[in-house]
Scaffold this active site. Structure first.
Site: not given
Ligand code: PXP
Length: 238
Positions: A8, A19, A44, A46, A51, A193, A215-216
């Site tokens: 992600n 910025r 994602h 939104r 983002h 997540h 992602g994070f």
């Molecule tokens: N899966 C889903 C459905 C999500 O909404 C997200 C966050 O956008 C992620 C995975 C990724 O989560 P993380 O950034 O905590 O790894």
């Protein structure tokens, strides 16, 4: 067979938006991720486009066909973007005003079920695979199967936020049982997540999950190690 990794890249765009610049470009990030171990790129979209925006989605779908996994809500504008740019797959997630990130799986109220049924039909007509982001609850897995989803993405948020080993074990057990049920019902199982370089292994070891969407943890690791290393290290764990 190694597990698939969806990276992600939302937070590459978060940095750009801080910025209001044209860089870092998510298209560049996607190219790096795909050449260093990512199987899919997850974005994602939104409502506030804080983002990833529709232009990013258009470009990513154009340059990386078959590789883009879009997360979005049931909002008509989100569905329109999905039908227009045709990502490989769409994961439908709940979205609440003011949330910092997705708070959990879909709540299957009668109104949501009705909306999902028609949205899934239209996505399928365009050849887009549909995933539903669900809590690891048997009734939600059954509802996803009833709606004709191809995939369930199990929400690992509760597992990742466990505050004791016993709680983590219980939440892993919920994920394991949900995976079994989903497979029995003919669904592919993804998970995501809050997964990171430490907690991902136990989920991978459950067996049955075919793709992790992360992602994070990867983007923040990339700040210190570089994006190729961060992606490669995560893929190595799977
Ligand atoms: N899966 C889903 C459905 C999500 O909404 C997200 C966050 O956008 C992620 C995975 C990724 O989560 P993380 O950034 O905590 O790894």
């Amino acid at each position: 067979m190694s597990l698939k990794l969806g990276v992600n890249i939302d937070h590459i765009a978060t940095l750009r938006q801080a910025r209001r610049e044209a860089f870092p470009d998510p298209v560049d990030a996607a190219a790096v991720c795909l050449s260093t171990g990512a199987d899919y790129i997850v974005v994602h979209l939104r409502k506030d486009e804080r983002h990833i925006n529709k232009k990013d989605l258009a470009q990513l779908c154009k340059y990386f066909p078959g590789k883009i996994h879009l997360e979005c809500s049931v909002e008509p504008a989100m569905e329109k973007a999905a039908l227009t740019y045709k990502p490989h797959s769409v994961c439908i997630v709940p979205e609440h005003p003011g949330e910092v990130t997705t708070m959990g799986g879909l709540k299957f109220t009668p109104a949501v079920i009705k909306r999902l049924a028609s949205m899934i039909e239209r996505l399928h007509k365009k050849g887009i695979l549909v995933s539903l982001f669900v809590s690891p609850e048997p009734s939600d897995i059954r509802q996803a199967a009833k709606l004709g989803a191809d995939i369930v993405e199990l929400c690992t948020r509760d597992y990742s936020e466990a505050t004791s080993a016993a709680q983590a074990r219980k939440r892993l057990q919920d994920l394991a049982l949900s995976t079994l049920l989903a497979k029995e019902l003919g669904l592919q199982v993804h998970a995501g997540h809050g997964l990171d370089y430490h907690n991902v292994l136990a989920v991978a070891d459950l067996g049955g999950v075919t793709c992790m969407n992360i992602g994070f943890a990867i983007v923040t690791r990339a700040l210190f190690a570089g994006l190729p290393t961060a992606v490669n290290e995560m893929k190595g764990l799977l």
